[in-house]
Design a protein around this motif. Sequence first.
Motif, PDB file in Angstrom:
ATOM      1  N   ILE A  85       0.866  -1.175   0.000  1.00 46.34           N
ATOM      2  CA  ILE A  85       0.000   0.000   0.000  1.00 46.34           C
ATOM      3  C   ILE A  85       0.906   1.230   0.000  1.00 46.34           C
ATOM      4  CG2 ILE A  85      -1.808   1.255   1.243  1.00 46.34           C
ATOM      5  CD1 ILE A  85      -2.344  -1.548   2.640  1.00 46.34           C
ATOM      6  N   ARG A  86       0.694   2.118  -0.956  1.00 45.02           N
ATOM      7  CA  ARG A  86       1.525   3.311  -1.080  1.00 45.02           C
ATOM      8  C   ARG A  86       0.650   4.558  -0.932  1.00 45.02           C
ATOM      9  NH1 ARG A  86       6.472   1.694  -3.617  1.00 45.02           N
ATOM     10  NH2 ARG A  86       6.949   3.856  -4.154  1.00 45.02           N
ATOM     11  N   VAL A  87       1.093   5.477  -0.090  1.00 44.08           N
ATOM     12  CA  VAL A  87       0.424   6.775   0.071  1.00 44.08           C
ATOM     13  C   VAL A  87       1.447   7.845  -0.303  1.00 44.08           C
ATOM     14  CG1 VAL A  87      -0.756   8.344   1.653  1.00 44.08           C
ATOM     15  CG2 VAL A  87      -1.050   5.860   1.906  1.00 44.08           C
ATOM     16  N   CYS A  88       1.245   8.456  -1.464  1.00 42.58           N
ATOM     17  CA  CYS A  88       2.231   9.393  -2.007  1.00 42.58           C
ATOM     18  C   CYS A  88       1.633  10.796  -2.102  1.00 42.58           C
ATOM     19  CB  CYS A  88       2.695   8.939  -3.390  1.00 42.58           C
ATOM     20  SG  CYS A  88       3.370   7.253  -3.417  1.00 42.58           S
ATOM     21  N   ASP A  89       2.478  11.790  -1.913  1.00 41.01           N
ATOM     22  CA  ASP A  89       2.029  13.178  -2.020  1.00 41.01           C
ATOM     23  C   ASP A  89       3.083  14.002  -2.745  1.00 41.01           C
ATOM     24  OD1 ASP A  89       3.869  14.789  -0.068  1.00 41.01           O
ATOM     25  OD2 ASP A  89       3.229  13.082   1.148  1.00 41.01           O
ATOM     26  N   ASP A  90       2.667  15.150  -3.247  1.00 36.38           N
ATOM     27  CA  ASP A  90       3.614  16.072  -3.875  1.00 36.38           C
ATOM     28  C   ASP A  90       3.826  17.290  -2.988  1.00 36.38           C
ATOM     29  OD1 ASP A  90       1.140  17.253  -4.162  1.00 36.38           O
ATOM     30  OD2 ASP A  90       1.331  17.684  -6.303  1.00 36.38           O
ATOM     31  N   GLY A  91       4.009  17.003  -1.692  1.00 36.68           N
ATOM     32  CA  GLY A  91       4.214  18.057  -0.705  1.00 36.68           C
ATOM     33  C   GLY A  91       5.668  18.488  -0.606  1.00 36.68           C
ATOM     34  N   SER A  92       6.054  18.876   0.590  1.00 37.69           N
ATOM     35  CA  SER A  92       7.371  19.489   0.799  1.00 37.69           C
ATOM     36  C   SER A  92       8.512  18.471   0.862  1.00 37.69           C
ATOM     37  CB  SER A  92       7.355  20.301   2.098  1.00 37.69           C
ATOM     38  OG  SER A  92       6.958  19.477   3.186  1.00 37.69           O
ATOM     39  N   GLY A 112       8.277  15.682  -2.793  1.00 36.88           N
ATOM     40  CA  GLY A 112       7.196  14.929  -2.170  1.00 36.88           C
ATOM     41  C   GLY A 112       7.683  13.690  -1.463  1.00 36.88           C
ATOM     42  N   SER A 113       6.742  12.935  -0.915  1.00 32.86           N
ATOM     43  CA  SER A 113       7.064  11.727  -0.154  1.00 32.86           C
ATOM     44  C   SER A 113       6.117  10.603  -0.529  1.00 32.86           C
ATOM     45  CB  SER A 113       6.967  11.986   1.361  1.00 32.86           C
ATOM     46  OG  SER A 113       7.845  13.012   1.769  1.00 32.86           O
ATOM     47  N   CYS A 114       6.593   9.395  -0.334  1.00 28.45           N
ATOM     48  CA  CYS A 114       5.766   8.211  -0.569  1.00 28.45           C
ATOM     49  C   CYS A 114       6.017   7.233   0.581  1.00 28.45           C
ATOM     50  CB  CYS A 114       6.100   7.576  -1.912  1.00 28.45           C
ATOM     51  SG  CYS A 114       4.939   6.286  -2.391  1.00 28.45           S
ATOM     52  N   PHE A 115       4.983   6.983   1.377  1.00 26.48           N
ATOM     53  CA  PHE A 115       5.088   6.006   2.453  1.00 26.48           C
ATOM     54  C   PHE A 115       4.602   4.660   1.927  1.00 26.48           C
ATOM     55  CE2 PHE A 115       5.506   9.789   4.924  1.00 26.48           C
ATOM     56  CZ  PHE A 115       6.260   9.411   6.030  1.00 26.48           C
ATOM     57  N   VAL A 116       5.412   3.641   2.153  1.00 22.33           N
ATOM     58  CA  VAL A 116       5.128   2.305   1.625  1.00 22.33           C
ATOM     59  C   VAL A 116       4.890   1.355   2.795  1.00 22.33           C
ATOM     60  CG1 VAL A 116       5.960   0.428   0.178  1.00 22.33           C
ATOM     61  CG2 VAL A 116       6.649   2.786  -0.330  1.00 22.33           C
ATOM     62  N   VAL A 117       3.746   0.684   2.759  1.00 23.83           N
ATOM     63  CA  VAL A 117       3.387  -0.312   3.777  1.00 23.83           C
ATOM     64  C   VAL A 117       3.277  -1.658   3.083  1.00 23.83           C
ATOM     65  CG1 VAL A 117       1.627  -1.077   5.409  1.00 23.83           C
ATOM     66  CG2 VAL A 117       2.146   1.364   5.186  1.00 23.83           C
ATOM     67  N   ARG A 118       4.005  -2.647   3.586  1.00 24.67           N
ATOM     68  CA  ARG A 118       3.919  -3.998   3.037  1.00 24.67           C
ATOM     69  C   ARG A 118       3.436  -4.940   4.138  1.00 24.67           C
ATOM     70  NH1 ARG A 118       9.635  -3.697  -0.171  1.00 24.67           N
ATOM     71  NH2 ARG A 118       8.894  -2.535  -1.994  1.00 24.67           N
ATOM     72  N   LEU A 119       2.328  -5.611   3.858  1.00 23.76           N
ATOM     73  CA  LEU A 119       1.718  -6.511   4.832  1.00 23.76           C
ATOM     74  C   LEU A 119       1.630  -7.915   4.247  1.00 23.76           C
ATOM     75  CD1 LEU A 119      -1.157  -4.096   5.874  1.00 23.76           C
ATOM     76  CD2 LEU A 119       0.827  -4.684   7.269  1.00 23.76           C
TER      77      LEU A 119
END
Length: 331
Positions: A255-262, A314-321
């Motif tokens: 599951i990836r939650v990505c943004d084009d923030g700071s 930006g950042s991308c948080f990656v969750v692997r379950l």
Amino acid sequence: MQEAVSGKDSPYAILEQNLSLQQVVARKTEELETERHELQRALEELRLTQAQLLQAQKMESVGQLAAGIAHEINTPTQYVMDNVGFIQTASGTLLGLVDKAVGLAEVARPLLPEAEAMVEFDATLKRARLDFLRRQIPGALDESLEGLGHISRIVAAMKEFSHPSGGEKEPVDMRELIATTLTVARNEWKYVAEVETRFADDLPSLPCQRDMIGQVVLNLVVNAAHAIAGTLREGVRDKGRIEISAACRGDAMEIRVCDDGSGIPIGIRDRIFDPFFTTKAVGKGTGQGLAIAYSTVVDKHQGEIFCESEEGVGSCFVVRLPLDGGAGRST
């Protein structure tokens, strides 16, 4: 004649004793430092466990409140929806009747041009602005039903999101869980970002504790919205973008939650999952969100979570379950 210096009092023996003492002191100092680090780590784990317990208690309380609120809101909402639906049907009937009356008046007008009833009817018809009502009433009723449906969906999402899983893993549809979470978090992102979701066609159910993984996704979405908010400038950049995706990668769901923030400065990237670490202003963040997310994913679901980030991009948080729910893996 001077007495002979005894072996234990010789300069060599004294030096040897001092060196030995220094080694003992150094070893004890190292042991104390190790114990201090272990105590500090234990204290942080205790504080995090306490925060998780408080979070769990809060979620349970929210779940209980949400169930009551859902009943209190859904019942009158259903009344209103039923009534609006009735009015929608009745308005069609009444407009049809008005059309018949107007048609009848057209036939009668040449025969009774000066009749009081005909004059009054024409004046009433003019004041009613029938064409305007015919255009606006259906749209107003449709919008009312849409708004009431939105209220019902929000209440249902809140109730479902905050329902405790009881510490048991169950098969969860991540498409539905992410959609529910986005509904709950809508007020955090709707003013600052457009959200896009992408799911693999063959996405299976994921064994997990639904409420806890929902909280992880919620924390990541809120963090993404906050990261974007700090980059918006009126007339320059009005909204950013958050992209959430889910797909299988080997024996895990990613599951990836990505943004084009700071983005996250490189100097603090290795600390973002530390308990109580935050870069937000006082009162804006506790530093628990990502730490609890880490504990939930790694400790309770035997998965992994990490961040890919570029400052200013930006950042991308990656969750692997694990797709097997972590069966047979060490906790």
